[in-house]
Structure formats: C-alpha cells, structure tokens
Scaffold this motif. Structure first.
Motif, PDB file in Angstrom:
ATOM      1  N   PHE A  73     -34.146  41.577  10.259  1.00  4.46           N
ATOM      2  CA  PHE A  73     -33.019  40.685   9.986  1.00  4.46           C
ATOM      3  C   PHE A  73     -33.309  39.157  10.150  1.00  4.46           C
ATOM      4  O   PHE A  73     -34.104  38.698  10.958  1.00  4.46           O
ATOM      5  CB  PHE A  73     -31.976  41.224  11.160  1.00  4.46           C
ATOM      6  CG  PHE A  73     -30.793  40.586  11.270  1.00  4.46           C
ATOM      7  CD1 PHE A  73     -29.804  41.303  10.593  1.00  4.46           C
ATOM      8  CD2 PHE A  73     -30.578  39.406  12.042  1.00  4.46           C
ATOM      9  CE1 PHE A  73     -28.469  40.423  10.748  1.00  4.46           C
ATOM     10  CE2 PHE A  73     -29.427  38.829  12.161  1.00  4.46           C
ATOM     11  CZ  PHE A  73     -28.249  39.357  11.412  1.00  4.46           C
ATOM     12  N   PRO A  74     -32.334  38.541   9.329  1.00  3.97           N
ATOM     13  CA  PRO A  74     -31.427  38.967   8.481  1.00  3.97           C
ATOM     14  C   PRO A  74     -32.232  39.212   7.041  1.00  3.97           C
ATOM     15  O   PRO A  74     -31.149  39.445   6.004  1.00  3.97           O
ATOM     16  CB  PRO A  74     -30.461  37.885   8.311  1.00  3.97           C
ATOM     17  CG  PRO A  74     -31.329  36.964   8.771  1.00  3.97           C
ATOM     18  CD  PRO A  74     -32.551  36.825   9.442  1.00  3.97           C
ATOM     19  N   ARG A  78     -29.936  40.678   3.905  1.00  6.17           N
ATOM     20  CA  ARG A  78     -29.357  39.892   2.636  1.00  6.17           C
ATOM     21  C   ARG A  78     -30.075  40.434   1.300  1.00  6.17           C
ATOM     22  O   ARG A  78     -29.570  40.481   0.453  1.00  6.17           O
ATOM     23  CB  ARG A  78     -29.843  38.474   3.032  1.00  6.17           C
ATOM     24  CG  ARG A  78     -29.368  37.883   4.125  1.00  6.17           C
ATOM     25  CD  ARG A  78     -27.863  36.936   4.083  1.00  6.17           C
ATOM     26  NE  ARG A  78     -27.561  36.463   5.172  1.00  6.17           N
ATOM     27  CZ  ARG A  78     -26.889  37.107   6.186  1.00  6.17           C
ATOM     28  NH1 ARG A  78     -26.414  38.390   6.007  1.00  6.17           N
ATOM     29  NH2 ARG A  78     -26.515  36.252   7.201  1.00  6.17           N
ATOM     30  N   ARG A 254     -23.306  31.018  -1.394  1.00  2.00           N
ATOM     31  CA  ARG A 254     -23.207  32.014  -0.264  1.00  2.00           C
ATOM     32  C   ARG A 254     -22.948  33.558  -0.616  1.00  2.00           C
ATOM     33  O   ARG A 254     -22.775  34.304   0.232  1.00  2.00           O
ATOM     34  CB  ARG A 254     -22.427  31.475   0.959  1.00  2.00           C
ATOM     35  CG  ARG A 254     -23.355  30.438   1.895  1.00  2.00           C
ATOM     36  CD  ARG A 254     -22.660  30.260   2.953  1.00  2.00           C
ATOM     37  NE  ARG A 254     -23.537  29.078   3.720  1.00  2.00           N
ATOM     38  CZ  ARG A 254     -23.041  28.795   4.836  1.00  2.00           C
ATOM     39  NH1 ARG A 254     -21.929  29.157   5.320  1.00  2.00           N
ATOM     40  NH2 ARG A 254     -23.715  27.745   5.559  1.00  2.00           N
ATOM     41  N   TYR A 259     -21.152  37.039   1.977  1.00  2.00           N
ATOM     42  CA  TYR A 259     -22.153  37.892   0.709  1.00  2.00           C
ATOM     43  C   TYR A 259     -21.871  38.891  -0.171  1.00  2.00           C
ATOM     44  O   TYR A 259     -22.819  39.346  -0.518  1.00  2.00           O
ATOM     45  CB  TYR A 259     -23.301  38.055   1.850  1.00  2.00           C
ATOM     46  CG  TYR A 259     -23.637  36.872   2.667  1.00  2.00           C
ATOM     47  CD1 TYR A 259     -24.478  35.766   2.002  1.00  2.00           C
ATOM     48  CD2 TYR A 259     -23.363  36.723   3.969  1.00  2.00           C
ATOM     49  CE1 TYR A 259     -24.871  34.675   2.890  1.00  2.00           C
ATOM     50  CE2 TYR A 259     -23.955  35.602   4.913  1.00  2.00           C
ATOM     51  CZ  TYR A 259     -24.653  34.854   4.348  1.00  2.00           C
ATOM     52  OH  TYR A 259     -24.983  33.642   5.006  1.00  2.00           O
ATOM     53  N   GLY A 279     -28.921  28.574   5.417  1.00  2.00           N
ATOM     54  CA  GLY A 279     -29.407  29.771   4.857  1.00  2.00           C
ATOM     55  C   GLY A 279     -30.922  30.058   4.256  1.00  2.00           C
ATOM     56  O   GLY A 279     -31.292  30.751   3.480  1.00  2.00           O
TER      57      GLY A 279
END
Lengths: 319, 279, 445
Positions: A73-74, A78, A254, A259, A279
């Motif tokens: 994670f993450p 993602r 983003r 997302y 990010g």
C-alpha cells in the motif's frame, strides 16, 4: 527479359552501390536509436534503481520497486486501480468508436449529395488538441454554469442531470465519451477506407439477390470490415493505455474524483514527476510503472495482431 | 442502379442522423468560438446564442498578458522542422531498405517498424536524462529531436512500401547514364515519392502540433513554450475569467481548424493512404 | 489532386527551410534585443549594469499584485529587474524541482511551509539564511520553524500566513435576521434556517479535495479535535487520527454535507469561488487568501466569522497556517541581486506592501516602528480573531506529508469519500491513519 536485365544491372553496380547503404541508413538509425530505443531500455534499467533526483540513479535495489508496486500500500492499490480504470476506459472507447464509427461510415458511404462534406466534418475534432477538447468539455459539464445541464433542462430531460465529472460512477465514462467524440472521425475514416475497398460488384450482386440493407451489413460489410475493427482497436489500445492529456484537462493528474479516473498515463506522470507530498514515488518507481505499461502495450498489440491476422490484411491492402 | 432508387424516406433518415451528428461535432466548437467573442456578463446571461455585442476584449487582453507570438513561432518551428527531417531521414533510410540487398536488411526494417507499436512516452524518463546531459533541457531543440525519432518508424513504413513500387528500370536507366546513387534518389525517387511524403507529413502534423506531454516535461521558460503548453498554463492561471479562457482555447484551435478546412481533402487522402499501411 | 499535394509539400518544405534558418536568426535577434535592452538600461543607470532576477511562486493569480510590489523594489534598486513568473499550483512542486536540478530554476523561490519546502531544501538547492539575514532571529518562532530544518538551519524568510473561517453575504443574513454564530449548534441552526428558506447555504463542493482538508477539516475541525495540543500529540505519535477527538471532528464537519448545493460532487474550487462571487450561495468556508478574489468580484456586503466553537465559552482553536516563505537559489547567476531582494522581503516595508496588495495574507515580520495598517475590514476581522485564540496549523501538514502516501493527500481522499457517502467518518479517519501507519515512524512503534 526485364528480370534478366535487372539482375545484370544490380550485379554490375553492387560494389559501387554498397558504399551508400550505411550512409543512407545512418541518420535514421542513430536518431531513432538514441532518442527512442535507448530511452525506453534505459527506463527499464532504471526500474532496478532508486534515487530522489531525475538525472542520476543512486542505488541498485533489484526487484524491490516491482515488489513494492505489486504488494505494498498504496503503490499496489493505485496501480491496480489505474489498470482497471484503463481497461474500462479502453472498452468504452472501443465500443463507442467501433459501433458508432461503423454505422456512421456505412451511412456516409451511401451515394447522396454531400456525403463528402460529412466525411470531412467528422474529422474536424481529430485535428484539435486533446487538451483543448478536455478543457472545453469540462467547462460545458460544470454543474454551476455549464451549458450541458442547461441543454438537458431545455429538452425537458432535467431528471438525467448528474454531477458528471464529480461522481465516481459517471466521471470515467463521461471522459471516455469525450475522447470518443474527438477521435470518432478517425474510426469513420478507417471504416470508409475499408468500405471503399469492397468490390462494388459484390454489393450489386447482393442487391439483385434481394438482400436488404441489414442483410448487406450483416453478410457483406461486417465480415469484410473485420480487419478494420482490428486496426481501430489497436490504435485505441495504444492511445488509451498511454492517455494523459484528457485526464490532465478534465480530472487533474490525480484522476478526480478520488482516483476514479486515474489512468496509466496520469499515474505515470504523477508518480514520476510530482513531489512526494503530491503523490510522487520517485524516478525508480516511475520507471517500474513505465516498464509494466510497456509490457502491457507490447503484449497487447502482439496479441491483437495475432487475433486479427494483420499480416494477411496488409498483403491484401498494400498490394 | 439499385441504389439511386432508394425510397425518399431512407434518404431523409440518413440526412437526419448525419445532421444530428454534424451538430454534435460543430456545437462545442461553435460554442467555444462565439463565447470567446462575448462580453463577460453576456456569457452568463446569454450562454447559447450569438453574442448581442461582439467584442475582442478577451483576445486583446490575452495578447497583452502573454507572448502568443513566441508560442506560435515555437510551435511552427518545432512542427515544421521535425516534419522536414522526418521526411528526409525516413526517405533516405527507406530508399536503402527498399532498393538494395544487404546483410541485416530485414532486421533493420523491423527494428524501425517496432517503433510503431511502442509509444515513445514510455521512454520519457530516459529522454529527460539524455536531454539534461545534452544541455537541451528547456530548449525546443529537444522537442524537435524527439518528434523526429517518434516520426521515423511510420515514415520508414510508408515510404519503404512506396519506393518498392517504383519500377527498378527507372533507376537502372539512370545508372547506365552514369548517375550516382544519391543523384538517383534525388532526381528519380524523390519526385515520384511526393504523394507518400505528403501523407507522412500530414499524419505527423496532428500529433506533433498538439503534443502536450513532452513540452510539459521538458520546457520551463516562457520563451520556449509551445502553444499546447502555454494553453494549459494560461488555462490554469485564468480559469475564473471566462472571456479570457475561451479566447485561450480558441487561440489554440483556430489556426488548426483553418488549416484543416483549407486542406481537408489532402488530410483525408493522406490519412487514408497512411491508414492502410500504418499499424 | 497530385498537383495540390505537390503544392502542399512545396509550401511545407519551404516553410521548414525558412524556419530552420530563422531558428538561428531568432536567437541572434533575441541576443540583439537583449543587447539593445542592456544599452538602454545602461543609459538609464550610468553606474553598473542592470540584472534580471526571476521569482517563482504557485500563486498565478497574484501576477498583477506582485508586479505592483516589485515595482517599488525596482524603483529603490534601479539596477535590478524583477521578473515574477509563477507556475500553476498543481504543477509547481514538480516543475520547480526539475528546474532546480537542471540549473534553469528561478533566483528567488517561494517555498511552502514544512514538508514541501523542506524537500526542496533537502535537495540542496537553496541557501542557509541564518547568518545572511540576522533579522530572522526576531521573527516569531512558530513562523521560522516552518522554514527551518530540525537542526535549526533557516532556509526561508517567512512571508505570510493565512487563516481559515467562514465568509458570508451580509445582505442574505440581514434578510433573515441572522447573526454570526459563536457555537457549532448556532451554526447548524443558521444553516437550517437558510435551507428552509430555500437559499443555497454553502458554495462548497468536493470536486477538489484540498479545500475540504485545508479549510473545512483543519479550519472548522480544529475546535473539535483540540487544536494545536492534539496536533502535536498526533505528530509525536501519542494520538491517532482514529482517537475520539479527531473522529469527532470528522463527524462534525460531516454534518455540513446536508447543506451543500446539489451536484456538489462535481463542484471544484474554481466553481466554488464563482458561485459565491456571483452571489449564488449564502456562505463560503474558505481561507483568508480569498478576500482579494471576493473584493474583485465586488461583494460589498462580505462578512466573515471564525470557526464556531463546540461549546459556549471554549477557546477558539484557530488555524493560522504558515503559508508562504521565500528562499534563494544557491546556483543563482545573480546571487547578490537576488540576496538584496530576499533581504528586502524581511523588512517591514515589504510586509506592509504585501498586506496592502494581497489582503488576507498576514506578515510575520516584526515591526519596531509601530503597527501595520490593514485597510480591509474583513482581513482585519481575520487577524483580530487570532488574539485570545490558540493558534495551530493544518492537521497533518508538518512531518506527516513527507512521503507517499502523504497525510495531506490521504486527508483529501478520505474527506471526498466521506462527503460522497463512500466512507463513514470513522472509516475516513481510519483510511488516513492506516496510510500513515505504513511509513510514519512514530506510528510504527
């Protein structure tokens, strides 16, 4: 006779000619290799390194970037999210462009006054930049002043109004529709070219046998245009799995909201070039993402080429 | 012929469907253009129709606060120069591949063609590093080089096919007259190649002119910005100023729209030619 | 057909030839122009040459205002030209880093407070200021800390802080006989009254995540989670976001969802500003930096109140966020000129100019000669609310946003999901906490 002379000539000139071959090829090979092949290989190489900056990799970490990408994670979340979004996006665009493109091409290919004009009009959005199209549609879809909702109200379809770009269920399909709107002209162009290539006599024969327009589409147009579906789909595939501009313009890097519109293109940009607070994952992780994208695109295209047996088509069309 | 006897109903149905399609194509573009000519207040009070008062205020302000002359100059230099070199480089390479036999010819051909299915975007990190090393970061020369590399695979693909179709007799008779190989290329091949070169130029024009990705990564200074990059940044900057924002979008699109409307026949022809060889 | 293609090709080729040559030509031209400009400058300023220093920030909306401020500097320093070139805020950090790394960075760099600014400093791109600008010793330490490393190196001059609260339209309040609420219950009542009367209560949406986190949660939520004390405890690892006070804050701000306008999911920050600026909603939960924008929108009846406290008599936990600092590029080609500008930013003169031109930004610069003059009454309200209040900054801004998944990014995601009913307040808090647990050391023990 001609063939003999050809052989004779080329054997006479062989030695003399040879000298020019590397010269003619050199500039192409050098530029293509240094600025396209090497950077792609270099990205793969970098995916085994880690480091803050963008000019030098610092530390060799083996497969650690990949392990993080697929398990932690993450990163994992993602990445998987972007993958499925991309698959959905690709399927929607493929469906719309192939179905609408096909039928529009069939309609435009009918002989009637002005069909050439429609053909040219349909291509107009393709010439615009994806960025401008994205900005324009996000202005039109804005819930406060956007004209789209107002048009719906005007048509007494107000009940259909949704927070188009704000809802996780509608945002991705809406953006897919916008991109389809823009690139429809290309699909139509391909289908038109396919239809133009169909033997006129076959169509006439079908007419005489009493085939209706639907039967004509079903038994003649569709089978002969099958390879075109393959071409259009491959183009969409390559484009969509690296798509960035439309997401930048309509959903920020983003992939707003939360997302849900994040595609590989925007993921790659964000994790590679943004700062950690926004990010970013660093160059090494970015390179790993690019490498996986490369594999997906490459394997995908080979797969499609195999399915649609493009080689056969190319020989047929290229002759 | 059977087709001309179609019932009137079918024909009008086709017209209706296509007209609806044409409206969905035109309306957003039309909206962008007319809104850029409206006064700020009217954008809210009269969003759909033609402006009651035409104003160029948006454009005037836009030209005052930004350097559109420079952005357009950069975009034109980048697009035209890179297309020019794509044509020169790929026609030379294609000529060698199509007309001579040599070791590794098939490999070189497929080496080039492989670039068709690999998006250059995936090499961005490597490109960025190379450009930094060459001190071409924040310089439009870097964009030109990238677009040339990006355009070569397609150029070689189309042009090799095309040169193969040129009868060998033409070259041979020139050889008998004592022409050197570069001269044959220049005097015989290039003139015959023109339709194919035009197709390559047109197919490359749209992605190069509209490219936003590489300028975003590689360009920083105002004096090096291309139109798409400037559009994105100006859009972010003046997002709340509607008169201005529609002028920004129109400014980016109008030249291409006009260019397309003038040359739409060539566009369609060139792209169709490219379509069936490409990919 | 063939002819027209030929024609096209000829045009293309000839244009490309011209362009190729003019590429060289253009460069010469700019060089010439520069030479001319330099000559002109030399005429105007007999002693010495003029140098240009480039400033960069993430506030593209400030171009005109910053140019006014810089004009004053240029008048006092005729040998320096100041060129303000901001970058859109979402791209700022990425573009800044790569520019600095490749040596094309600006001379004077606007730095965000804490983690984002510190990342730049850690990259080795900006100079230490401790000895160069001794005046920094007199600045409030709360401000200095935001641009100083853990071992006390100061790398940025604190320029301004911002506050968070609620803007409203006085006319609408008057119409329904409403008054500025002091407690949360009064606030909710007020919202209900407006809603019952068919007014759009808030110009608020979830299209962008950062207003939800920076303004609503950190601004309005601070009263519920216990402000600075809890934030410090969280940072030290003594508290978790899943602890009751922080969850209460999530719950409290979640109550506001019922007063958001229809379609709020798609309303982004720009749309919010436009809604309130065109009087389409009664209130706007925002930051003091918006005052200038609403003044430009000619909202004459603009009013403001501080975040309502939970119970009557509570001390206001006021999010007075350290926002802007300025650093100097180590590799600047005009370092001396840039340093003169940087020093100027630490003077009361600059502070006064800055606050005049950018209402809603509050300077930290000590003013030995007296008080600053704030002309804007709403800005004054913002500043006055600070007296008697406990000051704090945004919840997870410091330290907890150094790495992906960053606290800031996760807060935005969690709040959007909470306001779109994907997550409950408890789940939203857990989402952020779990993300921070993966890397933030005090939470890992």
């Amino acid at each position: 006779m001609v063939g003999d002379r050809k052989k004779l000539m080329s054997s006479i000139n062989k030695k003399k000619i040879r000298y020019f071959i590397p010269l003619f090829l050199a500039s192409g090979i050098i530029i293509y290799t240094i600025f396209m092949v090497v950077p792609i290989l270099n990205s793969m190489f970098l995916s085994f390194y880690t480091g803050e900056g963008m000019s030098t990799p610092t530390e060799f970490v083996g497969f650690r970037n990949y392990i993080r990408l697929f398990t932690q994670f993450p990163f994992k979340d993602r990445f998987i999210n972007a993958f499925w979004n991309n698959v959905k996006f690709f399927l929607i665009v493929t469906l719309i462009q192939n179905v609408v493109g096909f039928f529009m091409a069939v309609l435009i290919s009918r002989k009637f006054w002005g069909n050439k004009i429609f053909r040219r009009i349909s291509f107009l959005p393709v010439t615009l930049s994806v960025l401008v199209v994205g900005f324009l549609f996000s202005l039109m879809l804005n819930p406060v002043w956007g004209i789209f909702d107002k048009i719906l109200e005007f048509l007494r379809l107000g009940f259909l109004i949704r927070p188009w770009l704000g809802s996780t269920t509608t945002a991705l399909p809406v953006i897919a529709i916008v991109i389809s709107w823009q690139w429809m002209g290309e699909a139509i162009l391909f289908y038109m070219a396919g239809i133009d290539g169909i033997d006129e006599e076959v169509l006439e024969a079908a007419k005489i046998d009493g085939a209706g327009p639907l039967a004509e589409i079903r038994y003649i147009l569709f089978p002969s245009l099958l390879p075109v579906i393959g071409i259009v789909t491959i183009l969409i595939f390559i484009g969509d799995f690296t798509q960035f501009d439309i997401i930048y313009a309509m959903a920020t890097t983003r992939g707003n909201p939360t997302y849900s519109t994040d595609l590989f293109g925007s993921l790659f940009y964000r994790v590679t070039f943004q700062s950690a607070e926004r990010g970013g994952w660093g160059m090494g992780m970015g390179a790993a993402v690019a490498t996986i994208m490369f594999l997906i695109v490459f394997i995908g295209v080979i797969f499609w080429l195999y399915i649609f047996r493009m080689k056969g088509l190319k020989d047929k069309e290229g002759a | 012929m059977a087709r001309t006897k179609k019932p009137l109903l079918t024909k009008s149905l086709i017209y209706i469907i296509l007209s609806i399609y044409a409206v969905t194509i035109f309306y957003p573009i039309f909206l962008m253009l007319i809104t850029s000519l409206k006064e700020n207040k009217e954008i809210f009070t009269n969003p759909y129709g033609l402006p009651h008062v035409f104003t160029l205020d948006g454009y005037i302000k836009l030209l005052k606060i930004s350097n559109y002359g420079i952005y357009f100059r950069n975009s034109i230099i980048v697009t035209v120069t890179s297309i020019f070199f794509i044509l020169v480089i790929s026609s030379l390479a294609s000529f060698a591949i199509a007309k001579y036999r040599f070791f590794g010819k098939r490999f070189i051909y497929f080496y080039f063609i492989a670039g068709l299915i690999v998006p250059i975007k995936l090499g961005t990190i490597g490109i960025l590093q190379t450009m930094i090393k060459l001190h071409l970061f924040d310089n439009i020369t870097s964009l030109i080089i990238i677009y040339i590399a990006m355009g070569i695979p397609f150029g070689v693909f189309i042009l090799t096919d095309f040169i193969r179709l040129i009868p060998e007799e033409l070259s041979n008779s020139a050889r008998i007259d004592g022409c050197s190989e570069p001269r044959i290329f220049y005097k015989i091949i290039v003139p015959l190649l023109q339709p194919a070169l035009a197709a390559v130029a047109i197919v490359n024009f749209i992605p190069i002119w509209n490219d936003f990705w590489f300028p975003l990564i590689l360009i920083r200074s105002d004096s090096m910005k291309t139109v798409p990059l400037a559009t994105a940044l100006l859009y972010g900057q003046y997002e709340t100023n509607f008169g201005l924002i529609f002028a920004v979008l129109s400014m980016a699109s109008l030249p291409v729209i006009i260019f397309y409307l003038i040359l739409s026949r060539q566009f369609i022809k060139g792209l169709t030619a490219g379509a069936f060889k490409g990919e | 057909m063939k002819k027209s293609l030929l024609w096209l090709l000829i045009v293309l080729l000839s244009v490309s030839m011209v362009a190729t040559f003019s590429l060289a030509g253009c460069k010469e031209k700019t060089a010439e122009e520069e030479a001319v400009a330099e000559e002109e400058a030399a005429e105007a300023v007999p002693e010495g040459e003029q140098v240009t220093i480039k400033l960069t920030s993430w506030r593209t909306e400030d171009i005109e205002r910053m140019n006014r401020i810089n004009a004053v500097f240029m008048e006092e320093n005729p040998d320096i030209i100041v060129d303000f070139q901001p970058i859109k805020d979402t791209e700022y950090d990425a573009q800044l880093t790569s520019s600095l790394e490749t040596g094309v960075g600006a001379d004077i760099i606007w730095l965000r407070s804490f983690d984002p600014g510190e990342l730049i400093y850690n990259g080795g791109y900006i100079s230490e200021l401790n000895d160069v600008i001794p005046e920094l010793a007199d600045f409030p330490s709360a401000a200095i800390n935001a641009w100083a490393s853990d071992d006390g190196v100061i790398y940025g001059v604190p320029i301004a802080g911002v506050t968070h609260g609620v803007f409203y339209l006085g006319d609408i309040f008057e119409q329904y006989g409403l008054e500025e609420p002091a407690t949360w219950a009064e606030f909710i009542d007020l919202c209900q009254t407006l809603k019952d009367n068919g007014e759009t209560v808030f110009a608020q949406g979830t299209g962008d995540g950062w207003p939800l986190y920076e303004v609503i949660y950190s601004g309005l939520g601070a009263n519920f989670y216990g402000g600075e004390a809890s934030r410090q405890a969280l940072m030290a690892g003594d508290m978790r976001l899943t602890d009751e006070p922080f969850v209460d804050a999530f719950k409290a701000v979640d109550e506001l969802q019922q007063f958001f306008p229809s379609g709020y999911e798609a309303i982004n920050y720009v749309a919010m500003q436009q809604m309130f600026g065109t009087r389409q909603a009664a209130m706007f939960i925002g930051g003091s930096w918006e005052i200038g924008i609403f003044r430009d929108a000619e909202l004459d009846d603009l009013g403001w109140f501080a975040p309502p406290v939970e119970n009557e008599g509570d001390t206001l936990q006021y999010c007075f966020h350290v926002d802007m600092g300025v650093g100097i590029n180590k590799a600047s080609k005009n370092y001396d000129a840039a340093l003169r500008y940087l020093k100027w930013t630490s003077t009361p003169e600059f502070a006064q100019l800055f606050m005049e031109n950018l209402p809603g930004f509050f300077s930290y610069t000590p003013n030995p000669t007296g008080e600053y003059i704030l002309e804007d009454d709403v800005a004054l309200d913002n500043l006055n609310a600070a007296s008697g209040a406990d000051l704090t900054v945004r919840t997870v801004w410091e330290r907890m946003s150094r790495q992906e998944p960053s606290g800031n990014g996760m807060m935005e995601e969690a709040l959007i999901k909470m306001y779109t009913d994907v997550l409950t307040p408890e789940e939203a808090a857990a989402l952020v906490q779990d993300a921070l647990n993966t890397w933030y050391e005090p939470f890992m023990e």
